[in-house]
Scaffold this motif. Structure first.
Motif, mmCIF file in Angstrom:
data_model
loop_
_atom_site.group_PDB
_atom_site.id
_atom_site.type_symbol
_atom_site.label_atom_id
_atom_site.label_comp_id
_atom_site.label_asym_id
_atom_site.label_seq_id
_atom_site.Cartn_x
_atom_site.Cartn_y
_atom_site.Cartn_z
ATOM 1 N N ILE A 163 0.700 -1.304 -0.118
ATOM 2 C CA ILE A 163 0.053 -0.198 0.102
ATOM 3 C C ILE A 163 0.863 1.132 -0.125
ATOM 4 O O ILE A 163 1.765 1.476 1.113
ATOM 5 C CB ILE A 163 -0.959 0.138 1.339
ATOM 6 N N TYR A 164 0.760 1.847 -1.049
ATOM 7 C CA TYR A 164 1.852 3.187 -1.275
ATOM 8 C C TYR A 164 1.515 4.203 0.043
ATOM 9 O O TYR A 164 2.545 5.029 0.382
ATOM 10 C CB TYR A 164 1.449 3.684 -2.643
ATOM 11 N N TYR A 165 0.325 4.331 0.169
ATOM 12 C CA TYR A 165 -0.062 5.661 0.811
ATOM 13 C C TYR A 165 0.473 5.369 2.530
ATOM 14 O O TYR A 165 0.752 6.493 3.012
ATOM 15 C CB TYR A 165 -1.707 6.089 1.122
ATOM 16 N N THR A 166 0.316 4.064 2.852
ATOM 17 C CA THR A 166 0.779 3.941 4.216
ATOM 18 C C THR A 166 2.026 3.318 4.467
ATOM 19 O O THR A 166 2.497 3.075 5.448
ATOM 20 C CB THR A 166 -0.405 3.406 4.966
ATOM 21 N N GLY A 167 2.505 2.579 3.289
ATOM 22 C CA GLY A 167 3.790 2.000 3.439
ATOM 23 C C GLY A 167 3.578 0.508 4.022
ATOM 24 O O GLY A 167 4.531 -0.149 4.320
ATOM 25 N N GLY A 168 2.107 0.378 4.162
ATOM 26 C CA GLY A 168 1.865 -1.121 4.930
ATOM 27 C C GLY A 168 1.637 -2.044 3.820
ATOM 28 O O GLY A 168 1.775 -2.151 2.252
ATOM 29 N N TYR A 169 0.767 -3.094 4.038
ATOM 30 C CA TYR A 169 0.540 -4.427 3.337
ATOM 31 C C TYR A 169 -0.804 -5.087 3.644
ATOM 32 O O TYR A 169 -1.103 -4.818 4.645
ATOM 33 C CB TYR A 169 1.604 -5.534 3.754
ATOM 34 N N SER A 170 -1.269 -5.433 2.572
ATOM 35 C CA SER A 170 -2.687 -6.305 2.817
ATOM 36 C C SER A 170 -2.396 -7.486 2.258
ATOM 37 O O SER A 170 -1.977 -7.656 1.144
ATOM 38 C CB SER A 170 -3.616 -5.515 1.664
ATOM 39 N N LEU A 171 -2.479 -8.596 3.219
ATOM 40 C CA LEU A 171 -2.071 -9.993 2.829
ATOM 41 C C LEU A 171 -3.463 -10.861 2.995
ATOM 42 O O LEU A 171 -4.260 -10.733 3.888
ATOM 43 C CB LEU A 171 -0.971 -10.224 3.902
ATOM 44 N N PHE A 172 -3.475 -11.747 1.991
ATOM 45 C CA PHE A 172 -4.832 -12.542 1.987
ATOM 46 C C PHE A 172 -4.080 -14.034 2.170
ATOM 47 O O PHE A 172 -3.379 -14.689 1.392
ATOM 48 C CB PHE A 172 -5.398 -12.693 0.850
ATOM 49 N N LEU A 173 -4.457 -14.695 3.304
ATOM 50 C CA LEU A 173 -3.687 -15.900 3.666
ATOM 51 C C LEU A 173 -4.871 -16.886 3.874
ATOM 52 O O LEU A 173 -5.982 -16.835 3.926
ATOM 53 C CB LEU A 173 -3.051 -15.821 5.143
ATOM 54 N N GLN A 174 -4.335 -18.355 3.397
ATOM 55 C CA GLN A 174 -5.334 -19.338 3.436
ATOM 56 C C GLN A 174 -4.645 -20.615 4.200
ATOM 57 O O GLN A 174 -3.617 -20.903 4.206
ATOM 58 C CB GLN A 174 -5.457 -19.679 1.871
ATOM 59 N N LYS A 175 -5.719 -21.083 5.056
ATOM 60 C CA LYS A 175 -4.995 -22.695 5.390
ATOM 61 C C LYS A 175 -6.165 -23.723 4.810
ATOM 62 O O LYS A 175 -7.439 -23.948 5.427
ATOM 63 C CB LYS A 175 -5.223 -22.634 7.079
ATOM 64 N N GLY A 176 -5.430 -24.330 3.843
ATOM 65 C CA GLY A 176 -6.644 -25.170 3.137
ATOM 66 C C GLY A 176 -7.875 -24.695 2.893
ATOM 67 O O GLY A 176 -7.954 -23.553 2.157
ATOM 68 N N VAL A 177 -8.935 -25.426 3.074
ATOM 69 C CA VAL A 177 -10.119 -24.690 2.499
ATOM 70 C C VAL A 177 -11.090 -24.743 3.969
ATOM 71 O O VAL A 177 -12.219 -24.342 3.947
ATOM 72 C CB VAL A 177 -10.964 -26.012 2.060
ATOM 73 N N GLN A 178 -10.301 -24.867 5.163
ATOM 74 C CA GLN A 178 -10.850 -24.560 6.510
ATOM 75 C C GLN A 178 -11.073 -22.990 6.913
ATOM 76 O O GLN A 178 -11.773 -22.534 7.433
ATOM 77 C CB GLN A 178 -10.308 -25.359 7.533
ATOM 78 N N GLU A 179 -9.664 -22.381 6.607
ATOM 79 C CA GLU A 179 -9.500 -20.889 7.064
ATOM 80 C C GLU A 179 -9.210 -20.139 5.958
ATOM 81 O O GLU A 179 -8.489 -20.336 5.274
ATOM 82 C CB GLU A 179 -8.582 -20.897 8.382
ATOM 83 N N SER A 180 -9.740 -18.380 6.275
ATOM 84 C CA SER A 180 -9.109 -17.674 5.447
ATOM 85 C C SER A 180 -8.435 -16.564 6.436
ATOM 86 O O SER A 180 -9.537 -16.413 7.491
ATOM 87 C CB SER A 180 -9.853 -17.343 4.373
ATOM 88 N N LEU A 181 -7.700 -15.684 6.066
ATOM 89 C CA LEU A 181 -7.415 -14.593 6.837
ATOM 90 C C LEU A 181 -7.114 -13.426 6.053
ATOM 91 O O LEU A 181 -5.920 -13.689 5.293
ATOM 92 C CB LEU A 181 -6.368 -15.036 7.823
ATOM 93 N N GLU A 182 -7.561 -12.272 6.323
ATOM 94 C CA GLU A 182 -7.262 -11.139 5.734
ATOM 95 C C GLU A 182 -6.587 -10.091 6.606
ATOM 96 O O GLU A 182 -7.384 -9.703 7.571
ATOM 97 C CB GLU A 182 -8.348 -10.346 4.860
ATOM 98 N N VAL A 183 -5.448 -9.918 6.634
ATOM 99 C CA VAL A 183 -4.901 -8.891 7.550
ATOM 100 C C VAL A 183 -4.207 -8.022 7.046
ATOM 101 O O VAL A 183 -3.606 -8.087 5.706
ATOM 102 C CB VAL A 183 -3.515 -9.948 8.452
ATOM 103 N N LYS A 184 -4.281 -6.598 7.639
ATOM 104 C CA LYS A 184 -3.622 -5.554 6.878
ATOM 105 C C LYS A 184 -2.610 -4.981 7.981
ATOM 106 O O LYS A 184 -2.790 -4.937 9.556
ATOM 107 C CB LYS A 184 -4.694 -4.284 7.214
#
Length: 292
Positions: free
Chosen positions: A253-274
């Motif tokens: 993310i250019y404005y904040t210098g941060g990151y947006s990550l989309f993580l997956q654990k098989g088909v059981q879990e998903s995690l969107e973390v900023k």
């Protein structure tokens, strides 16, 4: 402590800080009374002067909580007088939330965002408050884990701080919706959607002071994790080693210098973390899929 009468039937008290606060307006009292005509033992508090109020009350033998503005009830919750079912707790056994303690078990009975009734439980994770929500009675459903807020309100134009409006205007964006979220400290978080040329819609998160925390606007896709800073690589390695999460996709993310990550654990879990530029979590939305 100042007390006022809510339509002659209940007690209304105001918070001790700030000291000078108005009584609950008749308009707000009427909105509450029309929504919950049979409410008893009602206590109302000013959340934000002239804008938001909250109420604790009873309907029959059940206790309820509601957050409201001068137009409508924004969120209503029934306090469930029991523990979170073991059938729900057991679903967390092999997840990153296996060790959290679920409290504050409630049924969401009113929300301008969600039309379906949902059950809600609170938990603390890495010193931040979250809530887990699920819709009962379905064969396949999702445990939706999101940051905890007492209630959320509509994004009326007069609620948006001038610095946020200035940012939107400077970037040639047009606000097309969103909501304000009120936490336990009565602070706002603004989650907005705005449209840019070409009809693309982007998400924005601002804190109570109007500081931009995160946005999907003006971002660059991560194509090679080896090009990421060492502390972001370490974060991803830790998430995989401890919880089995693998990176599905991500953006810088250019404005904040941060990151947006989309993580997956098989088909059981998903995690969107900023993450911010230092790798600290700004926001997370976790989903646990049941019987999918």
């Amino acid at each position: 402590m100042i007390g006022v009468c809510l339509l002659g039937c209940n007690t209304v008290i105001e918070p001790p800080d700030p000291v000078e606060l108005p009584e609950v307006p008749e308009r707000v009292a009427n909105i509450f009374k029309q929504k919950y005509p049979d409410a008893t033992e009602t206590t109302m508090r000013v959340v934000e002067k002239g804008n938001f109020w909250e109420a604790d009350f009873k309907l029959g033998s059940d206790r309820y909580y509601a957050g409201l503005d001068s137009v409508e009830v924004l969120r209503g919750l029934r306090l469930v007088n029991s523990e979170v079912p073991d059938s729900i707790r057991s679903l967390l056994t092999n997840t990153s939330l296996a060790k959290v303690e679920l409290t504050g078990y409630r049924e969401q009975v009113e929300s301008f965002i969600d039309t379906e009734k949902q059950f809600v439980a609170r938990y603390t994770y890495q010193n931040k408050e979250y809530e887990m929500m699920w819709t009962p009675g379905l064969r396949s459903y999702v445990l939706n884990c999101v940051p905890h807020y007492k209630f959320f309100g509509r994004m009326y134009p007069n609620y948006i701080p001038e610095n946020i409006q200035a940012f939107i205007a400077a970037e040639n964006l047009r606000s097309i919706g969103g909501a304000m979220f009120i936490n336990d400290k009565n602070e706002r978080t603004y989650r907005m959607n705005a449209q840019h040329a070409g009809n693309n819609v982007y998400d924005f998160i601002f804190d109570s002071k109007g500081t931009l925390l995160w946005t999907s606007f003006n971002r660059k896709e991560i194509t090679n994790t080896l090009n990421l800073p060492a502390h972001i690589q370490a974060y991803l390695q830790q998430m995989e080693a401890e919880y089995g999460y693998k990176l599905g996709s991500g953006y810088e993310i250019y404005y904040t210098g941060g990151y947006s990550l989309f993580l997956q654990k098989g088909v059981q879990e998903s995690l969107e973390v900023k993450l911010d530029k230092d790798g600290r979590e700004v926001d997370r939305v976790q989903m646990i899929y049941v019987n999918w």
